[in-house]
Write a protein that holds these residues in place. Sequence first.
Motif, short mmCIF file in Angstrom:
data_model
loop_
_atom_site.label_atom_id
_atom_site.label_comp_id
_atom_site.label_asym_id
_atom_site.label_seq_id
_atom_site.Cartn_x
_atom_site.Cartn_y
_atom_site.Cartn_z
N PHE A 242 0.83 -1.20 0.00
CA PHE A 242 0.00 0.00 0.00
C PHE A 242 0.87 1.26 0.00
N CYS A 243 2.00 1.22 0.71
CA CYS A 243 2.93 2.35 0.67
C CYS A 243 3.38 2.62 -0.76
N LEU A 244 3.73 1.57 -1.48
CA LEU A 244 4.18 1.72 -2.86
C LEU A 244 3.03 2.17 -3.75
N LYS A 245 1.86 1.59 -3.56
CA LYS A 245 0.69 1.96 -4.36
C LYS A 245 0.39 3.45 -4.22
N LEU A 246 0.66 3.99 -3.05
CA LEU A 246 0.37 5.40 -2.79
C LEU A 246 1.43 6.32 -3.39
N THR A 247 2.61 5.79 -3.66
CA THR A 247 3.72 6.65 -4.07
C THR A 247 4.20 6.44 -5.50
N VAL A 248 3.83 5.34 -6.13
CA VAL A 248 4.28 5.05 -7.49
C VAL A 248 3.20 5.44 -8.49
N PRO A 249 3.51 6.28 -9.47
CA PRO A 249 2.51 6.75 -10.43
C PRO A 249 1.84 5.61 -11.19
N SER A 250 0.54 5.75 -11.40
CA SER A 250 -0.24 4.78 -12.16
C SER A 250 -1.23 5.55 -13.02
N SER A 251 -1.46 5.07 -14.22
CA SER A 251 -2.34 5.78 -15.16
C SER A 251 -3.81 5.62 -14.82
N ASN A 252 -4.14 4.64 -13.97
CA ASN A 252 -5.56 4.38 -13.69
C ASN A 252 -6.03 4.92 -12.35
N THR A 253 -5.30 5.91 -11.80
CA THR A 253 -5.73 6.54 -10.56
C THR A 253 -5.73 8.05 -10.73
N SER A 254 -6.41 8.71 -9.83
CA SER A 254 -6.47 10.17 -9.84
C SER A 254 -5.55 10.77 -8.79
N ILE A 255 -4.57 9.98 -8.32
CA ILE A 255 -3.64 10.46 -7.31
C ILE A 255 -2.69 11.48 -7.93
N THR A 256 -2.49 12.60 -7.26
CA THR A 256 -1.49 13.58 -7.65
C THR A 256 -0.22 13.26 -6.88
N TYR A 257 0.84 12.87 -7.59
CA TYR A 257 2.03 12.35 -6.93
C TYR A 257 3.02 13.46 -6.62
N SER A 258 3.54 13.44 -5.39
CA SER A 258 4.55 14.39 -4.94
C SER A 258 5.24 13.79 -3.72
N ASP A 259 6.16 14.56 -3.12
CA ASP A 259 6.81 14.06 -1.92
C ASP A 259 5.83 13.92 -0.76
N GLN A 260 4.65 14.55 -0.87
CA GLN A 260 3.64 14.41 0.18
C GLN A 260 3.09 12.99 0.23
N ASN A 261 3.07 12.30 -0.91
CA ASN A 261 2.65 10.90 -0.92
C ASN A 261 3.63 10.04 -0.13
N ILE A 262 4.92 10.32 -0.32
CA ILE A 262 5.95 9.60 0.43
C ILE A 262 5.80 9.89 1.92
N LEU A 263 5.52 11.15 2.24
CA LEU A 263 5.33 11.52 3.65
C LEU A 263 4.15 10.77 4.24
N MET A 264 3.03 10.68 3.52
CA MET A 264 1.86 9.98 4.05
C MET A 264 2.17 8.51 4.28
N ALA A 265 2.81 7.89 3.30
CA ALA A 265 3.14 6.47 3.44
C ALA A 265 4.05 6.25 4.65
N PHE A 266 5.05 7.12 4.81
CA PHE A 266 5.96 7.00 5.95
C PHE A 266 5.21 7.20 7.26
N THR A 267 4.34 8.20 7.31
CA THR A 267 3.63 8.53 8.55
C THR A 267 2.80 7.36 9.04
N LEU A 268 2.15 6.65 8.14
CA LEU A 268 1.25 5.58 8.53
C LEU A 268 1.98 4.37 9.12
#
Length: 368
Positions: A242-268
């Motif tokens: 799930f950490c990787l899913k949140l931080t690795v870009p994918s064409s089939n999601t609406s996630i906006t990727y940035s260092d904040q994604n890495i921060l969220m994954a780390f925080t959890l």
Amino acid sequence: MDSYVVLTIIALVGSMACGILTIPLVLDFCKRKGLYDLPNYRKVHKRAVPRMGGVVFLPSVLVGCIIAFCMARWQGVTRVELSLWTIYFLLGAIAIYITGLVDDIVGLKALNKLVVQILAASALPLSGLYLTNLYGFFGIGEVSWWIGTLITIGIVVFISNAINLIDGIDGLAGSLSIIALAGFMLAFAHCGLWYFVVLIASMIGVILAYLYYNMFGDVNRNRKIFMGDTGSLSIGFILAFFCLKLTVPSSNTSITYSDQNILMAFTLVAVPVLDSCRVAFVRLWHRRSPIEPDKNHIHHKLLRAGLTHHQALLVVVALALFFCLANGLLHQLVSATVIVVADVACYAAFHVLLNAAIARRGEHATVF
């Protein structure tokens, strides 16, 4: 109520019910076969306790998902798309689950488990799921395939073992996992990844069922259980995915990727990750192997400071929630790098104070 919310609730309740019904069967099996986690100098429990609670995790998650998807079919959903990432993840999770199961039944050497973890983690980059960009985190941008693959494998193996190592007192690994899973659920729901939301809801349901027996079960009536390596390694692998899913870009999601994604994954997963890093550092400081077992994890130290098991659990859970709240408030004000450095400093300061409390009781405290 939105149909996806209904499916999520159904998955959670179905998985919880499956766990509540099947864990007593596992307890009876452990009693017949003598499969107990025996007390020793490193462990805090004083009685032999069955150790195979994690056996019900994946089956219960599967039951919860099947129930939810059947309900989705009745509501007119006729098509479910699975990415190559998801398929390889499921194969890796099954491999980890089987390895943990074998270890809980007959025992495996640490090296053998590590090899399987590396192989399971390696399946993710082969499916295309690997870190390609750190978005300026610690000044790092795009990374090559080789570096991204090695980092990805390292993250998966490390998080898997971090959850395993934090599983030292009743309710701790399960509670921290629920906090992390709830965070991922909110993130994936925001991005419309509802099948992952259903999967996470199923996981939360069975972990809640496990926590009931783990924290409140009567050992004298053979109704208390530990999750064992089957549970902790499986949960760790899934959280790492799930950490990787949140931080690795994918064409089939609406996630906006940035260092904040890495921060969220780390925080959890901050508490188990920081504690594993701290323990490895202390072992190296004392010129010991970083994988040498000891009683220097955060829960061990809280017990030496005079807290009861439940008090130690509450302190660690509160610490995890503090990181979630603080990082959530700060992420719009400063960079992810600054926040992670501050987290490390806060965690170090917490242990300095904890060491002082241990020393006042005449107990031995580490340097950090």
